[in-house]
Design a protein around this motif. Structure first.
Motif, PDB file in Angstrom:
ATOM      1  N   TYR A 129       0.834  -1.200   0.000  1.00  0.00           N
ATOM      2  CA  TYR A 129       0.000   0.000   0.000  1.00  0.00           C
ATOM      3  C   TYR A 129       0.870   1.252   0.000  1.00  0.00           C
ATOM      4  N   ALA A 130       0.319   2.336  -0.571  1.00  0.00           N
ATOM      5  CA  ALA A 130       1.084   3.559  -0.771  1.00  0.00           C
ATOM      6  C   ALA A 130       0.751   4.609   0.288  1.00  0.00           C
ATOM      7  N   HIS A 131       1.281   5.828   0.071  1.00  0.00           N
ATOM      8  CA  HIS A 131       0.955   7.017   0.865  1.00  0.00           C
ATOM      9  C   HIS A 131       1.421   6.910   2.316  1.00  0.00           C
ATOM     10  N   CYS A 132       2.725   6.873   2.492  1.00  0.00           N
ATOM     11  CA  CYS A 132       3.334   6.810   3.826  1.00  0.00           C
ATOM     12  C   CYS A 132       4.302   7.985   3.960  1.00  0.00           C
ATOM     13  N   GLY A 133       4.075   8.853   4.958  1.00  0.00           N
ATOM     14  CA  GLY A 133       4.927  10.023   5.109  1.00  0.00           C
ATOM     15  C   GLY A 133       5.244  10.336   6.547  1.00  0.00           C
ATOM     16  N   GLY A 134       6.322  11.079   6.768  1.00  0.00           N
ATOM     17  CA  GLY A 134       6.694  11.444   8.123  1.00  0.00           C
ATOM     18  C   GLY A 134       5.675  12.354   8.788  1.00  0.00           C
ATOM     19  N   VAL A 135       5.131  13.322   8.042  1.00  0.00           N
ATOM     20  CA  VAL A 135       4.168  14.272   8.590  1.00  0.00           C
ATOM     21  C   VAL A 135       2.747  13.933   8.150  1.00  0.00           C
ATOM     22  N   VAL A 136       2.533  13.738   6.840  1.00  0.00           N
ATOM     23  CA  VAL A 136       1.206  13.476   6.275  1.00  0.00           C
ATOM     24  C   VAL A 136       1.276  12.259   5.352  1.00  0.00           C
ATOM     25  N   GLY A 137       0.225  11.424   5.388  1.00  0.00           N
ATOM     26  CA  GLY A 137       0.171  10.280   4.485  1.00  0.00           C
ATOM     27  C   GLY A 137      -0.220  10.688   3.077  1.00  0.00           C
ATOM     28  N   ILE A 138      -1.375  11.362   2.930  1.00  0.00           N
ATOM     29  CA  ILE A 138      -1.847  11.836   1.636  1.00  0.00           C
ATOM     30  C   ILE A 138      -2.500  13.196   1.825  1.00  0.00           C
ATOM     31  N   ALA A 139      -2.244  14.125   0.901  1.00  0.00           N
ATOM     32  CA  ALA A 139      -2.752  15.490   1.025  1.00  0.00           C
ATOM     33  C   ALA A 139      -3.444  15.898  -0.267  1.00  0.00           C
ATOM     34  N   ASN A 140      -4.679  16.386  -0.135  1.00  0.00           N
ATOM     35  CA  ASN A 140      -5.468  16.827  -1.285  1.00  0.00           C
ATOM     36  C   ASN A 140      -5.917  18.268  -1.037  1.00  0.00           C
ATOM     37  N   SER A 141      -5.416  19.203  -1.853  1.00  0.00           N
ATOM     38  CA  SER A 141      -5.742  20.632  -1.712  1.00  0.00           C
ATOM     39  C   SER A 141      -5.372  21.142  -0.324  1.00  0.00           C
ATOM     40  N   VAL A 142      -4.101  20.976   0.027  1.00  0.00           N
ATOM     41  CA  VAL A 142      -3.613  21.281   1.370  1.00  0.00           C
ATOM     42  C   VAL A 142      -2.391  22.191   1.290  1.00  0.00           C
ATOM     43  N   ARG A 143      -2.192  23.002   2.310  1.00  0.00           N
ATOM     44  CA  ARG A 143      -0.949  23.762   2.464  1.00  0.00           C
ATOM     45  C   ARG A 143      -0.193  23.168   3.651  1.00  0.00           C
ATOM     46  N   ILE A 144       0.996  22.633   3.383  1.00  0.00           N
ATOM     47  CA  ILE A 144       1.861  22.058   4.421  1.00  0.00           C
ATOM     48  C   ILE A 144       3.050  23.000   4.573  1.00  0.00           C
ATOM     49  N   GLU A 145       3.186  23.588   5.755  1.00  0.00           N
ATOM     50  CA  GLU A 145       4.139  24.683   5.915  1.00  0.00           C
ATOM     51  C   GLU A 145       4.945  24.526   7.199  1.00  0.00           C
ATOM     52  N   ASN A 146       6.271  24.804   7.091  1.00  0.00           N
ATOM     53  CA  ASN A 146       7.161  24.801   8.264  1.00  0.00           C
ATOM     54  C   ASN A 146       7.098  23.484   9.024  1.00  0.00           C
ATOM     55  N   CYS A 147       7.173  22.372   8.304  1.00  0.00           N
ATOM     56  CA  CYS A 147       7.123  21.047   8.928  1.00  0.00           C
ATOM     57  C   CYS A 147       8.442  20.308   8.740  1.00  0.00           C
ATOM     58  N   ILE A 148       8.749  19.447   9.703  1.00  0.00           N
ATOM     59  CA  ILE A 148      10.029  18.743   9.723  1.00  0.00           C
ATOM     60  C   ILE A 148       9.795  17.273  10.029  1.00  0.00           C
ATOM     61  N   ASN A 149      10.539  16.416   9.369  1.00  0.00           N
ATOM     62  CA  ASN A 149      10.590  15.005   9.771  1.00  0.00           C
ATOM     63  C   ASN A 149      12.000  14.635  10.176  1.00  0.00           C
ATOM     64  N   ILE A 153      11.466   6.379   8.328  1.00  0.00           N
ATOM     65  CA  ILE A 153      10.252   6.096   7.566  1.00  0.00           C
ATOM     66  C   ILE A 153      10.485   4.864   6.690  1.00  0.00           C
ATOM     67  N   TYR A 154       9.572   3.887   6.802  1.00  0.00           N
ATOM     68  CA  TYR A 154       9.649   2.667   6.010  1.00  0.00           C
ATOM     69  C   TYR A 154       8.299   2.451   5.322  1.00  0.00           C
ATOM     70  N   GLY A 155       8.317   2.041   4.033  1.00  0.00           N
ATOM     71  CA  GLY A 155       7.057   1.748   3.368  1.00  0.00           C
ATOM     72  C   GLY A 155       7.195   1.712   1.867  1.00  0.00           C
ATOM     73  N   ARG A 156       6.152   1.295   1.203  1.00  0.00           N
ATOM     74  CA  ARG A 156       6.168   1.171  -0.255  1.00  0.00           C
ATOM     75  C   ARG A 156       6.572   2.496  -0.912  1.00  0.00           C
ATOM     76  N   THR A 157       5.868   3.559  -0.571  1.00  0.00           N
ATOM     77  CA  THR A 157       6.205   4.886  -1.095  1.00  0.00           C
ATOM     78  C   THR A 157       6.609   5.790   0.068  1.00  0.00           C
ATOM     79  N   ALA A 158       7.546   5.347   0.864  1.00  0.00           N
ATOM     80  CA  ALA A 158       7.996   6.084   2.043  1.00  0.00           C
ATOM     81  C   ALA A 158       8.526   7.461   1.648  1.00  0.00           C
ATOM     82  N   SER A 159       8.073   8.496   2.363  1.00  0.00           N
ATOM     83  CA  SER A 159       8.475   9.864   2.071  1.00  0.00           C
ATOM     84  C   SER A 159       8.692  10.633   3.362  1.00  0.00           C
ATOM     85  N   GLY A 160       9.621  11.583   3.332  1.00  0.00           N
ATOM     86  CA  GLY A 160       9.948  12.313   4.539  1.00  0.00           C
ATOM     87  C   GLY A 160       8.841  13.228   5.033  1.00  0.00           C
ATOM     88  N   ILE A 161       8.170  13.951   4.135  1.00  0.00           N
ATOM     89  CA  ILE A 161       7.156  14.910   4.551  1.00  0.00           C
ATOM     90  C   ILE A 161       5.755  14.396   4.264  1.00  0.00           C
TER      91      ILE A 161
END
Length: 358
Positions: A129-149, A153-161
């Motif tokens: 399964y996809a959508h694995c992130g340090g801060v947010v898994g999946i974002a739709n029409s979102v503003r992600i600001e001043n965030c840190i990981n 992170i481990y996963g199929r589509t592992a991402s820092g933010i």
């Protein structure tokens, strides 16, 4: 404080104390649930009861979030949010599930804001399964600001933010954690339209299946815009490997401006300091530099201007309008601030290379 000593010093789960940990139930409802008639299947939840208010953590630390589940979605501090979540720090925590939308702060966000949040939890999702992130898994029409990981992170589509973006702006964010997976990315695997401004990755990005690894991400549809960003993390383990982008899919429109790569790009049938491989002819690369012998991978038939190699000390090997990389990057910021007022000026980092003061 929910649990104590959840992680060992190296970020792995403290197995010796697992039996005493209390499982956290995420705030808000998951978008999918287990089929009550078949525990191996998931069914969509209609009219999801998401968090819709404003949550202000006031910069407090949340310690000891422990989630260890099977095939479940939206596992994070918040399951789903249509509101604003800000000023939260999650530390000494472990979040693991086999489903999608697994993250440290919120699993799924739609039409909301995530601001001033830091994740230091270890995050794990399954390989299917996809959508694995340090801060947010999946974002739709979102503003992600001043965030840190800073978490592992481990996963199929592992991402820092953020695992995947759709119509989302990611600004003033960075990743320091190690990212491991089938399609790992320092900031975001990709998705639909996404814009990244004033962001960077300094964490290692390691692919486990010889597929793709990227310092920023791997856009696979829509429009991806990357401005004022850099990668310093080492990239390895991908068939497609890139200092900024591992691979650009055929139907993607991609703009990369005012960026550079300092990280080593190892292995890869198709590898590049900036882009590993592209199937798209709709790419603009401008004022982008690489501190490496490898610049762009195969399939890059596009507009490339003011772009090339720089020496190890940040100066240019050939005659250019600029004395060094710092001058070149800030000249672009000054020329474009009226269009993008969020742009940050670059400063010299302790390693002798430009960095962003975010």
């Amino acid at each position: 404080l929910i649990n104590e000593n959840v992680l060992n010093e190296d970020g792995t789960l403290n197995e010796a104390n697992v039996s005493s940990f209390v499982q956290w139930e995420p705030i808000g409802e998951a978008t999918h649930m287990l089929d009550p008639d078949d525990s191996t299947k998931l069914i969509a939840v209609e009219n999801v009861r998401a968090f819709k208010g404003i949550f202000n953590g006031k910069d407090y630390y949340i310690l000891g979030v422990y989630i260890n589940k099977g095939l479940e979605w939206n596992q994070a501090l918040f399951a789903t949010s249509f509101g604003t979540i800000k000023n939260i720090n999650v530390i000494d925590s472990y979040i693991q599930a086999e489903g999608q939308h697994i993250a440290g702060i919120v699993g799924s966000v739609r039409t909301g804001n995530i601001k001033n949040c830091t994740n230091e939890a270890t995050i794990k999702s399954g390989d299917n399964y996809a959508h694995c992130g340090g801060v947010v898994g999946i974002a739709n029409s979102v503003r992600i600001e001043n965030c840190i990981n800073k978490g592992l992170i481990y996963g199929r589509t592992a991402s820092g933010i953020v695992g995947s973006t759709y119509g989302t702006l990611v600004i003033n964010c960075f990743n320091e954690g190690s990212i491991t997976g089938l399609y790992p990315s320092g900031l975001s695997y990709g998705g639909g339209t996404g814009t990244f401004i004033n962001c960077y990755n300094v964490g290692q990005v390691y692919g486990t299946a010889n597929i793709s690894s990227g310092g920023i991400g791997q856009p696979y549809e829509g429009v991806t815009t990357i401005k004022n960003c850099f990668n310093k993390g080492d990239i390895s383990g991908g068939y497609f490997s890139g200092g900024l982008l591992s691979c650009i899919s055929e139907n993607v429109e991609c703009i990369i401006e005012h960026c550079y790569n300092l990280g080593t790009v190892e292995e890869g049938q198709y590898k590049g300091g900036i882009i590993g491989h592209s199937n798209s002819n709709d790419i603009i690369v401008n004022n982008v530099y690489n501190v490496n012998s490898v610049f762009t991978g195969q399939g890059i038939t596009t507009t490339v201007t003011n772009t090339g190699l720089i020496n190890a000390d940040g100066t240019f090997p050939n005659s250019t309008p600029y004395a060094d990389l710092l001058t070149a990057l800030n000249a672009w910021v000054d020329a474009n601030k009226s269009t993008y007022p969020e742009l940050k000026n670059w400063v010299m980092g302790s390693n002798g290379y430009p960095t962003l003061d975010i």
